[in-house]
Design an enzyme around this catalytic site. Structure first.
Site, PDB file in Angstrom:
ATOM      1  N   GLY A 211     -19.422  -4.983  15.560  1.00 16.73           N
ATOM      2  CA  GLY A 211     -20.697  -4.335  15.857  1.00 16.73           C
ATOM      3  C   GLY A 211     -20.839  -3.033  15.109  1.00 16.73           C
ATOM      4  O   GLY A 211     -20.074  -2.740  14.199  1.00 16.73           O
ATOM      5  N   ASN A 212     -21.835  -2.254  15.473  1.00 19.74           N
ATOM      6  CA  ASN A 212     -22.020  -0.940  14.862  1.00 19.74           C
ATOM      7  C   ASN A 212     -22.556   0.020  15.915  1.00 19.74           C
ATOM      8  O   ASN A 212     -22.831  -0.375  17.051  1.00 19.74           O
ATOM      9  CB  ASN A 212     -22.936  -1.038  13.639  1.00 19.74           C
ATOM     10  CG  ASN A 212     -24.317  -1.530  14.006  1.00 19.74           C
ATOM     11  OD1 ASN A 212     -25.073  -0.847  14.689  1.00 19.74           O
ATOM     12  ND2 ASN A 212     -24.649  -2.739  13.572  1.00 19.74           N
TER      13      ASN A 212
END
Ligand code: CTP
Length: 411
Positions: A211-212
């Protein structure tokens, strides 16, 4: 400076109780509020509540304090009129210019922006009579917030709920901020705007993902401000933990591929597409159906990645609707402007909002700083400030370009 003067109109629906919270938010944030309830709404919330919470008398009739000419003065001196909840009956009266009580008189005399937050049963909202009244009000420049979907009075669920008071408050703030802006306040009226927000998650197995750190706040600020400027808004939200902006149609997605599908679908009839989401460039080549276990005495296998499609480049190349404007975002850590210009050309969009990012910059914060690069050569510096302000500057860049493309199409 004088406090901004807000008239809170309340019409007779069960959601009137939620207007108390809206009133509290308005007064606590420094607005002078005059509540104008309809007679029917007093069946739900009484005059004493409005007077106590606003610190001002709350009357429904034009026959009280006649010497002060309230039926014209209240509307004339307002900076904003917000009607929440707005019933089908109130919308009909406003659309047809009826003036049989203090609120409808106020609506006729107000020359400031007007926001309606309708709440009613789905059937009433969808009835052609209501829809035509809403279209009339929007054509005249009023902001009519789309109702939310959810539980209605009784056992029913569907479209017609009054949005969260906090979110109606945000629309009011955005509209008030726009007072004095060049051109019409509702300069995105009649436009369909698609905004992606948040960050995609690319699953490795049922419990893990790549993810980020994108929070989605900038995309949500764009959605709120677009609603306040009259647009119909589709917000494609990837893994955000934020309240739905009032009036926006929120489509929830998880991965880059899901986001691509949702954005392309909504873009088919969109006037503007803004890709504010942080879309993962890569996803794991293999998704493990079961949880990946560690194995004693063995190093883990490397994670093979494959490229995700570039949604921004695809939307820019396809332009599903004629004259569509496409806006991208770029997060850069070095050579911010040079990288931004190269990215603008590579992606083929009309505007690119370039942020400098780092450990403590931008992610999850309420503020942002950016430079907006345009394919026609323009460059606008936006100093560090609230994400809502940057959102408005972005719309300030989009709106005239939309108008000039419409002119070109007519020619
Ligand atoms: N974007 C997209 N699809 C992707 C990756 C990015 O639509 N698969 C969009 C983002 O929503 C953003 C813009 O492209 O509007 C810029 O993304 P960014 O990650 O900054 O640029 P990249 O193209 O990934 O370039 P680089 O990794 O070299 O910085």
């Amino acid at each position: 400076m004088d406090k901004p003067k807000v008239v809170l109109g309340v019409s007779g629906g069960i959601a009137a109780y939620k207007a108390c919270e809206l009133l509290r938010r308005l007064t606590e944030s420094g607005h002078e509020v005059r509540v104008v309830p309809t007679a029917a709404s007093l069946n739900f919330v009484g005059e004493a509540t409005w007077a106590a919470l606003s610190g001002n008398p709350a009357s429904t009739e034009v026959w009280e304090s006649v010497d002060e000419v309230p039926h014209v003065r209240i509307g004339q001196s307002a900076d904003l009129v917000v009607v929440a909840p707005a019933t089908a009956d109130l919308l009909a009266k406003a659309a047809h210019g009826l003036a049989d009580d203090l609120l409808t008189n106020t609506l006729l005399t107000a020359r400031c922006p007007v926001v309606f937050a309708p709440a009613m049963h789905t059937e009433m909202w969808e009835h052609p009579a209501t829809q035509e009244n809403v279209a009339t009000l929007r054509r005249r420049g009023a902001v009519v917030i789309e109702p939310a979907v959810g539980r209605l009075t009784g056992k029913d669920t569907g479209k017609g709920r009054l949005p969260d008071p906090e979110e109606i408050f945000e629309v009011c703030r955005a509209v008030l901020r726009g007072n004095g802006r060049d051109g019409a306040a509702a300069d995105l009226a009649g436009r369909h705007v698609v905004i992606s927000a948040g960050g995609t998650r690319e699953p490795l197995d049922p419990v893990r993902f790549l993810g980020n750190r994108s929070s989605g706040k900038q995309g949500y600020a764009l959605a709120r401000t677009a609603v306040a400027r009259g647009a119909r808004v589709t917000l494609v939200a990837a893994n955000t933990a934020l309240a739905d902006p009032a009036g926006a149609d929120v489509v929830r997605v998880g991965t880059a591929l899901q986001l691509r599908e949702a954005v392309l679908k909504a873009a088919a009839d969109a006037d503007v597409v803004v890709m504010a989401a942080a879309v993962a460039d890569f996803r794991p080549a293999v998704y493990a159906d079961g949880k990946i276990k560690k194995q004693e005495g063995r190093e883990p296998d490397p994670v093979a990645l494959v490229r995700n499609p570039d949604v921004l480049a695809e939307v820019s190349a396809e332009r599903a609707a004629e004259g569509q404007i496409v806006v991208g975002f770029a997060a850069e850590t070095d050579d911010v402007l040079d990288n931004g210009r190269a990215k603008l050309r590579r992606k083929g969009c009309d505007l690119l909002v370039v942020n400098e990012v780092g450990e403590s910059k931008t992610f999850g914060s309420e503020e942002n700083e950016a430079v907006i690069l345009a394919s026609d050569g323009g460059e606008v510096q936006v100093p560090y400030g609230p994400k809502e302000v940057l959102a408005d500057v972005i719309w300030d860049q989009v709106a005239p370009r939309l108008a000039s493309r419409r002119e070109l199409r007519r020619a």
